[in-house]
Structure formats: structure tokens, C-alpha cells
Design a protein around this motif. Sequence first.
Motif, PDB file in Angstrom:
ATOM      1  N   THR A 136       0.837  -1.207   0.000  1.00  0.00           N
ATOM      2  CA  THR A 136       0.000   0.000   0.000  1.00  0.00           C
ATOM      3  C   THR A 136       0.866   1.248   0.000  1.00  0.00           C
ATOM      4  N   LYS A 137       1.923   1.243   0.819  1.00  0.00           N
ATOM      5  CA  LYS A 137       2.843   2.388   0.849  1.00  0.00           C
ATOM      6  C   LYS A 137       3.514   2.567  -0.513  1.00  0.00           C
ATOM      7  N   LEU A 140       0.964   4.078  -2.896  1.00  0.00           N
ATOM      8  CA  LEU A 140       0.766   5.505  -2.611  1.00  0.00           C
ATOM      9  C   LEU A 140       1.952   6.324  -3.115  1.00  0.00           C
ATOM     10  N   ALA A 144       1.712   9.131  -5.961  1.00  0.00           N
ATOM     11  CA  ALA A 144       2.192  10.502  -5.751  1.00  0.00           C
ATOM     12  C   ALA A 144       3.162  10.895  -6.861  1.00  0.00           C
TER      13      ALA A 144
END
Length: 159
Positions: A136-137, A140, A144
Motif C-alpha cells: 500500500t505504501k 501511494l 504521488a
Amino acid sequence: MKSNEKRCKICDSKINSYDFYVTSDENEFFCSNDCCKENFNKTGYQDYIRFSTCVGYYDCEKLNNIDDRCRTSNKINFSQFGSSSIDLLPNRCPPAEISIIRTNMKLYNFVKQSEEQSSKLNEETLNLTKYNVKLTKAMLFLAAINAICIIIQIFLQIW
């Protein structure tokens, strides 16, 4: 003697680890009273020991519930006048009591095994959750970067 590969000297059958006869030096094993008597008649050897173990012995041992009735050893001395108390059966727990003990141990082993499997599943779930958080990180972070690239592309098209 939980597992046994010994064989009867007379009939060559496998020795029952719960009930067997042995010479006092424990070199020769016999499966039954008859085989023991036959050996006496052939060899004249007189000193034997009968080992008798309750079928629930190993379950009771796990529960630390062993008493003098669970495993017995009786010396048997043959002579020309007959034998000592070879045919006396040991005083054991009633069959219903043994069944209850064995059933409880099976339930205990099932619960213990289920607990171990549940613990393993919990560890696997925790590891998978950690990987999901890392993914998930990473997503993200990539989102970004993608957003920044889109903003830069729009900015360059405007100029």
C-alpha cells in the motif's frame, strides 16, 4: 516399552508391549503364558517376569496420573509343583474409567493441535498484513510520483 519390535522366542509372534513375559535377565521374550510354560518345559529355566501395562498408561502418564496399578511386574517362578501366580490378572481401572481418560486425552490433543494451527495461521496473517502495508505504501508512493508527473506535464504544455 511403548513401541516394540521384540518377538516371542517360542512362536515368533510380535510381543504385545502391554502384556508380555520375559526371562529375569530380560534376554528372551514370550507373548503368552503358554509360550512361557513351553520354554520352561524345554529348558527348565524357572525365573520369569510378567510385565503388564494398562492400555491407558501413556495417556495417564501425560496427565501425571500414574499409580501402582498402571504398570505391574510380577516375578514368576516355575517349579515341578506348579507355577506361582501366573494367571492372576492385575487390578486395573474399570474400562469405563480408562475410556474417559483416553477420550479426554484425545480431546486435549485435538485442542492442543488446534491451538498450534491457530497460532501458525495468526503468524501467517500477521506476515501477510505486513506485506499488504508495504504494498500500500509503495502504491501511494507511485501514485504521488504519477500525480507529480501529470502536474509537470500539464505545466509544460501550458508554457
